[in-house]
Structures are given as structure tokens and as C-alpha cells.
Scaffold this motif. Structure first.
Motif, PDB file in Angstrom:
ATOM      1  N   GLY A 244      49.451-111.028 -54.719  1.00 34.35           N
ATOM      2  CA  GLY A 244      50.414-110.700 -55.767  1.00 34.35           C
ATOM      3  C   GLY A 244      51.853-110.960 -55.344  1.00 34.35           C
ATOM      4  N   PHE A 245      52.143-110.655 -54.101  1.00 27.71           N
ATOM      5  CA  PHE A 245      53.513-110.852 -53.599  1.00 27.71           C
ATOM      6  C   PHE A 245      53.899-112.330 -53.662  1.00 27.71           C
ATOM      7  N   PHE A 246      53.043-113.182 -53.116  1.00 31.59           N
ATOM      8  CA  PHE A 246      53.386-114.610 -53.108  1.00 31.59           C
ATOM      9  C   PHE A 246      53.339-115.197 -54.511  1.00 31.59           C
ATOM     10  N   ASN A 247      52.404-114.714 -55.321  1.00 39.61           N
ATOM     11  CA  ASN A 247      52.349-115.174 -56.701  1.00 39.61           C
ATOM     12  C   ASN A 247      53.650-114.837 -57.435  1.00 39.61           C
ATOM     13  N   TYR A 248      54.155-113.619 -57.190  1.00 37.36           N
ATOM     14  CA  TYR A 248      55.405-113.205 -57.832  1.00 37.36           C
ATOM     15  C   TYR A 248      56.562-114.121 -57.428  1.00 37.36           C
ATOM     16  N   TRP A 249      56.729-114.321 -56.120  1.00 34.33           N
ATOM     17  CA  TRP A 249      57.893-115.101 -55.659  1.00 34.33           C
ATOM     18  C   TRP A 249      57.729-116.593 -55.909  1.00 34.33           C
ATOM     19  N   ALA A 250      56.496-117.048 -56.078  1.00 35.14           N
ATOM     20  CA  ALA A 250      56.271-118.470 -56.385  1.00 35.14           C
ATOM     21  C   ALA A 250      56.424-118.750 -57.872  1.00 35.14           C
ATOM     22  N   TYR A 251      55.865-117.897 -58.730  1.00 37.90           N
ATOM     23  CA  TYR A 251      55.738-118.267 -60.155  1.00 37.90           C
ATOM     24  C   TYR A 251      56.353-117.284 -61.146  1.00 37.90           C
ATOM     25  N   ALA A 252      56.532-116.030 -60.756  1.00 37.62           N
ATOM     26  CA  ALA A 252      56.916-115.047 -61.774  1.00 37.62           C
ATOM     27  C   ALA A 252      58.380-114.618 -61.700  1.00 37.62           C
ATOM     28  N   HIS A 253      58.980-114.692 -60.536  1.00 39.57           N
ATOM     29  CA  HIS A 253      60.362-114.218 -60.423  1.00 39.57           C
ATOM     30  C   HIS A 253      61.323-115.138 -61.187  1.00 39.57           C
ATOM     31  N   ASP A 254      62.247-114.523 -61.905  1.00 43.05           N
ATOM     32  CA  ASP A 254      63.259-115.284 -62.643  1.00 43.05           C
ATOM     33  C   ASP A 254      64.490-115.444 -61.738  1.00 43.05           C
ATOM     34  N   TYR A 255      64.520-116.563 -61.025  1.00 46.60           N
ATOM     35  CA  TYR A 255      65.598-116.801 -60.059  1.00 46.60           C
ATOM     36  C   TYR A 255      66.954-116.968 -60.744  1.00 46.60           C
ATOM     37  N   SER A 256      66.956-117.463 -61.975  1.00 45.93           N
ATOM     38  CA  SER A 256      68.245-117.761 -62.623  1.00 45.93           C
ATOM     39  C   SER A 256      68.965-116.509 -63.083  1.00 45.93           C
ATOM     40  N   ASN A 257      68.216-115.495 -63.471  1.00 51.70           N
ATOM     41  CA  ASN A 257      68.870-114.378 -64.167  1.00 51.70           C
ATOM     42  C   ASN A 257      68.731-113.004 -63.529  1.00 51.70           C
ATOM     43  N   THR A 258      67.885-112.858 -62.517  1.00 45.31           N
ATOM     44  CA  THR A 258      67.597-111.484 -62.101  1.00 45.31           C
ATOM     45  C   THR A 258      67.845-111.183 -60.621  1.00 45.31           C
ATOM     46  N   VAL A 259      67.929-109.880 -60.380  1.00 44.13           N
ATOM     47  CA  VAL A 259      68.220-109.330 -59.062  1.00 44.13           C
ATOM     48  C   VAL A 259      67.149-108.283 -58.758  1.00 44.13           C
ATOM     49  N   VAL A 260      66.543-108.322 -57.585  1.00 41.52           N
ATOM     50  CA  VAL A 260      65.618-107.235 -57.270  1.00 41.52           C
ATOM     51  C   VAL A 260      66.394-106.097 -56.605  1.00 41.52           C
ATOM     52  N   SER A 261      66.108-104.877 -57.042  1.00 39.21           N
ATOM     53  CA  SER A 261      66.886-103.716 -56.625  1.00 39.21           C
ATOM     54  C   SER A 261      65.967-102.565 -56.219  1.00 39.21           C
ATOM     55  N   ILE A 267      64.233-104.346 -61.888  1.00 32.51           N
ATOM     56  CA  ILE A 267      64.831-105.671 -61.834  1.00 32.51           C
ATOM     57  C   ILE A 267      66.104-105.631 -62.667  1.00 32.51           C
ATOM     58  N   LEU A 268      67.227-105.994 -62.072  1.00 34.57           N
ATOM     59  CA  LEU A 268      68.503-105.966 -62.776  1.00 34.57           C
ATOM     60  C   LEU A 268      68.863-107.382 -63.216  1.00 34.57           C
ATOM     61  N   GLY A 269      69.817-107.462 -64.143  1.00 35.12           N
ATOM     62  CA  GLY A 269      70.320-108.776 -64.539  1.00 35.12           C
ATOM     63  C   GLY A 269      71.443-109.201 -63.609  1.00 35.12           C
ATOM     64  N   LYS A 270      71.532-110.495 -63.337  1.00 32.68           N
ATOM     65  CA  LYS A 270      72.653-110.988 -62.527  1.00 32.68           C
ATOM     66  C   LYS A 270      73.970-110.700 -63.217  1.00 32.68           C
ATOM     67  N   ARG A 271      73.956-110.709 -64.564  1.00 31.50           N
ATOM     68  CA  ARG A 271      75.212-110.536 -65.304  1.00 31.50           C
ATOM     69  C   ARG A 271      75.795-109.169 -65.081  1.00 31.50           C
ATOM     70  N   ARG A 283      76.274-117.619 -53.153  1.00 33.33           N
ATOM     71  CA  ARG A 283      75.806-118.471 -54.253  1.00 33.33           C
ATOM     72  C   ARG A 283      74.830-117.748 -55.178  1.00 33.33           C
ATOM     73  N   HIS A 284      74.236-116.670 -54.664  1.00 33.49           N
ATOM     74  CA  HIS A 284      73.315-115.868 -55.481  1.00 33.49           C
ATOM     75  C   HIS A 284      72.168-116.678 -56.060  1.00 33.49           C
ATOM     76  N   LEU A 285      71.533-117.482 -55.224  1.00 35.31           N
ATOM     77  CA  LEU A 285      70.405-118.303 -55.699  1.00 35.31           C
ATOM     78  C   LEU A 285      69.094-117.520 -55.676  1.00 35.31           C
ATOM     79  N   ILE A 286      69.055-116.506 -54.829  1.00 37.04           N
ATOM     80  CA  ILE A 286      67.952-115.529 -54.855  1.00 37.04           C
ATOM     81  C   ILE A 286      68.654-114.202 -54.581  1.00 37.04           C
ATOM     82  N   CYS A 287      68.474-113.241 -55.444  1.00 37.04           N
ATOM     83  CA  CYS A 287      69.306-112.036 -55.353  1.00 37.04           C
ATOM     84  C   CYS A 287      68.505-110.803 -54.978  1.00 37.04           C
ATOM     85  N   ILE A 288      68.887-110.228 -53.842  1.00 37.09           N
ATOM     86  CA  ILE A 288      68.254-109.004 -53.353  1.00 37.09           C
ATOM     87  C   ILE A 288      69.381-108.032 -53.038  1.00 37.09           C
TER      88      ILE A 288
END
Ligand code: CTP
Ligand code: MG
Length: 335
Positions: A244-261, A267-271, A283-288
Motif C-alpha cells: 500500500g505504501f509504494f502503491n500510494y507514492w507511485a500512483y495515488a499521491h497528488d504531487y501537484s497539489n498536496t502536502v502530507v501532514s 492531507i493538506l493543500g499546497k495552496r 521547489r516543493h515538488l514533493i511536500c512533507i
């Protein structure tokens, strides 16, 4: 049909629990090592207290957060009265003291981003970095350790992920990939979001621990023994979670808009964080989000080249978990 195939895949996955557990167990440091670390700490405390009677030494990082591998170096923080001190002077004095007490390879790196003294103890063979007043690191170390006490699956998952990241060379911040600290936070966040959850969000609960560090209030529920078997209604096993972890980071995470918190367990919005554009080198290309220094994105080391490397490695890992007959061997194949 898709659902059926998915289910078949997930049912089958239990075959891999035993091999993943074997990897996990092989990565747990031996009790003697922890003893040696304590022994070195006691010696350092003794030396430091002679010069600075009010100073304190704290362990932080992997030797104290319960996510350490065998033969790790130890990270130590010297906490000392803050007003008017000159860190370089203290580090140089400390280096002198250590050297005259038979510690080896003593080096004061006063110009580093985080100034430290390095040393090697010939008796235990342990290497050690000592920094000054990095109290936030001591506090976030405690947070990680407290999360690890809630459900053993966090430690299992984080060990597998760290071992994968080290094997695949994506645990190198100076090359634009992520720190171990970032990977552990990603694991905590992932387990907070399972349904039912495997971990709670300790910073959203009534605080039982609260300290102020550099004007940041660090507060959370740390009496985790009182949580009982928090995650026990979720029966997922290590192989499912790795899947599940790798599936999430490979296919499910929204890199453009979200931040993991981890701080909010969501999950927060980058905005809302104003992390939508590049500011300086961030650059915030992956946000943690750091759980305490909330303006700090642990993905800020990642650039437009290394984000590709990272995402390709997440995809590679996810594919192995989906299709490979022996994922345990393939996942950790050295890069
Ligand atoms: N840390 C931090 N902010 C970062 C990176 C690290 O506060 N951006 C602190 C954390 O307290 C972390 C410690 O520095 O626990 C050590 O970081 P790191 O080396 O990434 O993690 P370790 O747990 O020591 O992992 P490793 O086994 O790879 O050394
Ligand atoms: Mg470390």
C-alpha cells in the motif's frame, strides 16, 4: 474483474509476510549495541559536566527514535545556556576536551550548516556527532519514538522503507533525495490514514507533553500507553502495508497539489501552505510538512531531476510488489 484481480493480489500478498518479517528482524540492532551507546553517552556526560555543570546531553536521530539500524553512528545534542554563547568557541573547547580524553578522529566542523564535533570512541568503536542546542531535533525524535510505541507495524514498515531507500540510493539529501526522517514521517502519515487507522494523530489530541523551543510550541499527547491497542481493529500485515505504501507514492499521491501532514493526520493543500511556487531553493515538488517547524518542507531538497529518480523508484517498488514472485529479493537489489 479488476476488483477480483485486485483482491486476489491482496490475498496472495500474505505469502510475503514471513520474508518481510525476516528482513525486519535482521535490521533490529542487538542489545549489546544499545549498551555500548549508553556507555559512550555516560562517558561524554561525565566529560561535559566537568566543564559545563549545567549543560545536558541528549541523544537524537536514529539511535534514539527507535528507527535505527545496526552499526549506526550516534547523534548527540549538547544543550547549553543560550544567551551570548559562541557556538564555535564551545565546539572548539569541546573538541579539546574530547581529544585529551583519548577519543579519536576528533574534528570540530564549525563552518558546517549544522556545526558539529565528530569523534570516534576506540573502546566501543562508535562514531558520534555532537551539535549544540538543536533542541527541536530532540523533540521530534521523541515524537517519532512515541509513535513507534503505539503499533509495531510502524517500526516494521519504516525499517523496510528505510532499507529500500538505502539500497536504492534514494536516501541521500545532498543528491536531492529524502532523509530518513522524511521517510519515517511518510510512514507515520500513511498509517494515520489507513481505515481503520493504525496510528492516531498525537498532535490533535489533548497534550500531555508541551515544550517551547525557539518560539515554537511543541505539544502532543505522549501518554501512548493509555491508548491500549489503538490500531488493532485494522488487521493489515506488513506485506499489505509495504504494498500500500509504494502503491500510494507511485500512483495515488497528488504531487501537484498536496502536502502530507503528520501534525494534522491529513492531507493538506499546497495552496493553504503557500507552497505552490518555488521560493529560493524550495521547489516543493514533493511536500512533507515537518510536524513542529510547519514552514519546513522536508521535500525541499528534491529538485526537478531527483523528483524523477524518486518517482521512478516508487513505481519500480510498486510494480515489484504487484507482480514479482519474490519481491523481497528484488525490492532491495542494490542500485
Ligand atoms: N532532522 C530534522 N530535520 C531534518 C532532518 C533531520 O530535524 N530535515 C533530525 C531529526 O531529529 C532526525 C535526526 O535529525 O531524527 C536525524 O536525521 P536522519 O539522519 O535523517 O535520520 P536518522 O533517523 O538518524 O536515520 P539514519 O539511520 O539514516 O541515520
Ligand atoms: Mg542519522
Amino acid at each position: 474483474r479488476m476488483v477480483k484481480r485486485y483482491m486476489a493480489c491482496r490475498n496472495d500478498i500474505h505469502r510475503y509476510d514471513a520474508p518481510f518479517m525476516a528482513v525486519y528482524k535482521s535490521l533490529i540492532p542487538a542489545e549489546e549495541e544499545l549498551e555500548k551507546q549508553k556507555q559512550l553517552m555516560a562517558q561524554l556526560e561525565n566529560l561535559v559536566s566537568k566543564e559545563w555543570p549545567h549543560a545536558k546531553l541528549y541523544l537524537y536521530g536514529s539511535c534514539a527514535n527507535s528507527f535505527g539500524f545496526p552499526k549506526s553512528d550516534i547523534d548527540v545534542c549538547l544543550a547549553i545556556e543560550d544567551d551570548g554563547i559562541n557556538k564555535s568557541e564551545i565546539l572548539l573547547k569541546l573538541a579539546n576536551i574530547l581529544e585529551s580524553n583519548k577519543l579519536q578522529n576528533v574534528q570540530a566542523l564549525t563552518r558546517a550548516r549544522v556545526p558539529i564535533v565528530k569523534l570516534m570512541d576506540p573502546v566501543t568503536g562508535i562514531s558520534c556527532d555532537i551539535c549544540i542546542n538543536n533542541v527541536l531535533a530532540v523533540v521530534n525524535t521523541k515524537l517519532l519514538r512515541d509513535y513507534a510505541r503505539i503499533d509495531v507495524r510502524l517500526r516494521q514498515l519504516a525499517f523496510i522503507v528505510k532499507h529500500w531507500a538505502k539500497s536504492r540510493k534514494v536516501n541521500e539529501t545532498y543528491q536531492g533525495t529524502l532523509s530518513s526522517y522524511a521517510y519515517v514521517l511518510m510512514c507515520i502519515h500513511f498509517l494515520q490514514l489507513r481505515r481503520p487507522p493504525i496510528l492516531p494523530c498525537l498532535q490533535e489530541m489533548e497534550p500531555t507533553y508541551s515544550v517551547r523551543v525557539d518560539n515554537i510550541r511543541c505539544a502532543y499527547f505522549d501518554k501512548v500507553d493509555r491508548l491500549g491497542n489503538f490500531g488493532s481493529s485494522n488487521r493489515e500485515t506488513i506485506a499489505e502495508l509495504v504494498w500500500g505504501f509504494f502503491n500510494y507514492w507511485a500512483y495515488a499521491h497528488d504531487y501537484s497539489n498536496t502536502v502530507v501532514s503528520v501534525r494534522t493526520g491529513s492531507i493538506l493543500g499546497k495552496r493553504e501552505k503557500d507552497w505552490t511556487r518555488r521560493v529560493g531553493n524550495d521547489r516543493h515538488l514533493i511536500c512533507i510538512e515537518d510536524p513542529f517547524e510547519t514552514s519546513h518542507d522536508l521535500g525541499r531538497v528534491v529538485d526537478k531531476f531527483s523528483i524523477r529518480v524518486l518517482r521512478e523508484e516508487f513505481e519500480r517498488a510498486a510494480k515489484i510488489m504487484h507482480h514479482d514472485p519474490n519481491p523481497c529479493a528484488k525490492l532491495f537489489e542494490p542500485y
